[in-house]
Enzyme design. Structure first.
Site, PDB file in Angstrom:
ATOM      1  CG  HIS A 135       7.126  -0.257  10.357  1.00  0.00           C
ATOM      2  ND1 HIS A 135       7.875  -0.123  11.694  1.00  0.00           N
ATOM      3  CD2 HIS A 135       7.069   1.937  10.360  1.00  0.00           C
ATOM      4  CE1 HIS A 135       7.694   0.447  12.829  1.00  0.00           C
ATOM      5  NE2 HIS A 135       7.205   1.941  11.560  1.00  0.00           N
ATOM      6  CG  ASP A 171      -0.091  -0.197   2.558  1.00  0.00           C
ATOM      7  OD1 ASP A 171       0.691  -0.312   2.423  1.00  0.00           O
ATOM      8  OD2 ASP A 171      -0.848   0.402   3.924  1.00  0.00           O
TER       9      ASP A 171
END
Length: 330
Positions: free
Chosen positions: A242, A11
């Site tokens: 991340h 995303d």
């Protein structure tokens, strides 16, 4: 050299862009397709960003399939423009790529690629898990056909980052996360427990900003917005990366420390929504009536530590080792 076949569900997202730069630049990986999902941005913008990243990398041959626009239950919450910019790429506002997504929905392409290469494809999920939940409905045999599923999401033993209880990817679709974490396929979870031990400090980001090449220059332009957020809100030097952490694991799993527990996701509305809850103890404890929600759930491999500065991936796309990629594990 045998390459690991990857499908990446994403995303984009500045940290997604870094992860894709990493994956596309490493000879150990063969990225077969990208699927897009709502999360950091709306799914249409996620698809535009994914196509642009592949175009700038010279990899427009990799298909992109657009996926879920909203969670299994409820509506898209608008994303995180305060973290990634209005365009999801640090307000770089570059023109779109000349290429388009394939007509096939993301869940169908995911199921098709895994089915075409049984036992060989690793699914890398960098956003909400809605596409994976849909793919399990399309092809339930995926649980036996996939080589591994690596997920960036959750917070098994620490606080959340989207709320005190929840990490952002899981909070975006807790129902899908509960399905995916309970499916019984070989799944490794990289939540905030370990990704917040992994960062690129400011000095390294300054070095990255000097790299040339279309993709490197583009990613370098997007990072400062995300860096300002991390330094102001998270009170760290530089950024958390991340989404690249699962890729580092695929290169060097021995540098990480894991525990194994069944995991449930808090799905009802309330302050705990999106929390990933590992069941305590071993099989005997799981028979306690209080732990009935975990009965019959498969153990999930949860990353909880990393060997500090030993995690230094090399990338021909980046042109350098990333010193300081990880801070020492507690």
């Amino acid at each position: 050299m045998d390459k690991r076949l990857l499908m990446i569900d994403t995303d984009p997202g500045v940290d997604d862009a870094l992860a894709l730069q990493f994956a596309l630049g490493l000879p150990q990986f063969d990225v077969r397709a990208l699927t897009t999902v709502f999360g950091n941005v709306a799914v249409e913008l996620a698809t535009t960003n994914a196509l642009r990243l592949l175009h700038l990398a010279g990899r427009a041959d990799i298909p992109v399939a657009q996926g879920a626009a909203h969670p299994l239950a409820g509506a898209f919450d608008g994303g995180a423009p305060f973290v990634h910019g209005d365009d999801g790429q640090g307000n770089t506002n570059h023109p779109p790529a000349p290429t388009q997504a394939v007509a096939q929905p993301a869940a169908e392409l995911l199921a098709e690629v895994v089915g075409r290469h049984p036992g060989q494809v690793t699914l890398v999920a960098l956003g909400p898990l809605t596409n994976l939940a849909h793919a399990l409905r399309v092809r339930p045999s995926l649980v036996h056909e996939v080589a591994e599923v690596v997920v960036m999401g959750g917070n098994a033993f620490c606080a959340g980052n989207a709320t005190p209880a929840a990490e952002a990817n899981v909070l975006s679709d807790p129902d899908a996360a509960d399905v995916v974490l309970g499916a019984g396929w070989p799944l490794t979870l990289f939540g905030l427990d370990v990704t917040q031990q992994v960062n690129l400090p400011g000095a390294v980001l300054d070095e990255l900003a000097r790299l040339t090449g279309p993709l490197s220059a583009y990613v370098g332009q997007g990072v400062p917005f995300y860096r300002r957020f991390c330094e102001r809100v998270r009170q760290i030097d530089g950024i958390y990366v991340h989404d690249a952490t699962p890729l580092a694991y695929l290169l060097a799993p021995e540098l990480f420390r894991f525990v194994h527990h069944p995991v449930r996701v808090d799905t009802p509305p309330g302050i705990g929504r999106g929390k990933t809850w590992p069941a305590p103890g071993g099989p005997a404890q799981l028979q306690r009536p209080a732990l009935r929600p975990w009965h019959g759930r498969p153990a999930v491999k949860i990353a909880v530590g990393v060997q500090g500065h030993a995690v230094r991936p090399q990338s021909s796309a980046l042109g350098l080792a990333w010193p300081g990629w990880a801070s020492p594990a507690p």
